[in-house]
Design a protein around this motif. Structure first.
Motif, short mmCIF file in Angstrom:
data_model
loop_
_atom_site.label_atom_id
_atom_site.label_comp_id
_atom_site.label_asym_id
_atom_site.label_seq_id
_atom_site.Cartn_x
_atom_site.Cartn_y
_atom_site.Cartn_z
N ALA A 139 0.83 -1.21 0.00
CA ALA A 139 0.00 0.00 0.00
C ALA A 139 0.86 1.25 0.00
O ALA A 139 0.54 2.24 -0.67
CB ALA A 139 -0.93 -0.01 1.22
N ILE A 140 1.97 1.22 0.73
CA ILE A 140 2.90 2.35 0.72
C ILE A 140 3.46 2.57 -0.68
O ILE A 140 3.56 3.70 -1.16
CB ILE A 140 4.03 2.12 1.74
CG1 ILE A 140 3.49 2.19 3.17
CG2 ILE A 140 5.13 3.16 1.56
CD1 ILE A 140 4.53 1.87 4.22
N SER A 141 3.83 1.50 -1.35
CA SER A 141 4.39 1.63 -2.70
C SER A 141 3.39 2.25 -3.66
O SER A 141 3.77 3.01 -4.56
CB SER A 141 4.85 0.26 -3.21
OG SER A 141 3.75 -0.57 -3.51
N GLU A 142 2.11 1.92 -3.50
CA GLU A 142 1.09 2.51 -4.36
C GLU A 142 0.95 4.01 -4.10
O GLU A 142 0.76 4.80 -5.03
CB GLU A 142 -0.25 1.80 -4.14
CG GLU A 142 -0.32 0.43 -4.77
CD GLU A 142 -0.11 0.51 -6.27
OE1 GLU A 142 -0.75 1.34 -6.95
OE2 GLU A 142 0.72 -0.26 -6.79
N LYS A 143 1.04 4.40 -2.83
CA LYS A 143 0.92 5.82 -2.50
C LYS A 143 2.11 6.61 -3.04
O LYS A 143 1.99 7.78 -3.39
CB LYS A 143 0.79 5.99 -0.99
CG LYS A 143 -0.49 5.42 -0.41
CD LYS A 143 -0.56 5.65 1.08
CE LYS A 143 -1.76 4.91 1.70
NZ LYS A 143 -3.03 5.36 1.14
N LEU A 144 3.28 5.96 -3.11
CA LEU A 144 4.47 6.64 -3.60
C LEU A 144 4.41 6.91 -5.10
O LEU A 144 5.25 7.62 -5.64
CB LEU A 144 5.72 5.83 -3.29
CG LEU A 144 6.10 5.74 -1.81
CD1 LEU A 144 7.33 4.86 -1.63
CD2 LEU A 144 6.36 7.12 -1.23
#
Length: 303
Positions: A139-144
């Motif tokens: 999920a963090i990678s998607e937000k980045l």
């Protein structure tokens, strides 16, 4: 006004100094003539006095040239450093999003296979922890992704905030939540399409991180002269103190959850759009206010 400033600051130090010397020399002559005329005596205007005035203009012109050259070099160095930092950030973001995410998907797949083979509660708990941790990092990678797509240039487009809010509500799972939206028919703001991220993130946090028995979210758009404000209030548990520090600090803090990254990006994306964000968190919920510059609606094309 902006074009005039660019016309001035776009000139070289030599051109600016030459223009200053010409204007200063003419001003010195005009000032001496004005003094002579006002006092009624020609003694105030002598070749010696005029040479002294011109030397003063030449000296100040040299100072101007040195100052402009120094600050231009510092600005160019800062610009190069900023471009390098942006390039490094984009590379790291791509590596994290693609390479690390692929590895996490492998871990998630093996965790699912392992989960089918364990039958005691303790082992199932370990497997579930692996799943939750990998999902959180993915999920963090998607937000980045917004770092790769965002532009550092000030926005020059127009976005209807009402439409952006409706799209954000439609993209979030709100089946078992009470969402109330109060807006005018339209509210145009100075922004580009990337403004959709902080708006969607605010609604996602208000709904998905709300563990109340009845999840309620109230959104209101208010226009106040030159600004337009989106206010989103929920009845959730509020923002944890460690994540609230992200919003209050002007520097990076320790971030370990996708929601923390999201809150930081909300703040950053709003500021790149020329807007501001304010969070008010309490025991009975959180209120988020996104404020943007108002603008006129686009002209309707004529046939």
């Amino acid at each position: 006004m902006k074009c005039r400033l660019e016309l001035v600051y776009g000139r070289s130090a030599t051109a600016l100094t030459a223009a200053y010397l010409c204007v200063g020399a003419l001003f010195a002559v005009a000032a001496d003539l004005a003094v002579a005329s006002a006092t009624g005596t020609a003694a105030a205007w002598t070749p010696t006095r005029l040479v002294g005035d011109w030397l003063l203009v030449a000296g100040s012109g040299g100072v101007l040239y040195g100052a402009v050259t120094y600050h231009r070099r510092r600005a160019e160095t800062a610009h190069r450093d900023l471009e390098t930092s942006n390039q490094q950030l984009q590379v790291l973001s791509r590596v994290f999003r693609h390479n690390v995410r692929n590895d996490l998907n492998v871990i998630r797949g093996y965790a699912d296979l392992l989960g089918d083979r364990v039958d005691d509660d303790r082992s199932e708990g370990y497997v579930e922890t692996i799943r939750e941790t990998t999902d959180d990092v993915v999920a963090i990678s998607e937000k980045l992704r917004v770092i790769e797509d965002a532009s550092s240039e000030p926005p020059d487009g127009r976005v209807d905030l009402v439409d952006a809010v409706r799209e954000a509500v439609g993209s979030v799972d709100v089946d078992d939540a009470e969402v109330t939206v109060e807006t005018p028919s339209a509210a145009w703001i100075r922004a580009d399409d990337s403004v959709a991220f902080p708006i969607r993130e605010v609604f996602e946090n208000a709904v998905t991180h709300n563990n109340g028995s009845t999840r309620r979210v109230e959104a209101t758009i208010r226009e106040n002269g030159t600004t337009t404000c989106l206010e989103v209030t929920d009845n959730g548990p509020g923002i944890p103190p460690d994540e609230r520090a992200v919003l209050q600090a002007e520097e990076e803090t320790a971030l370990s959850h996708a929601s923390s990254i999201g809150l930081w990006l909300v703040k950053w994306m709003c500021e790149t759009q020329g807007g501001t964000v304010r969070f008010e968190a309490g025991d009975d919920g959180t209120t988020v206010r996104l404020r943007f510059e108002s603008t006129t609606p686009p002209a309707t094309p004529t046939r």
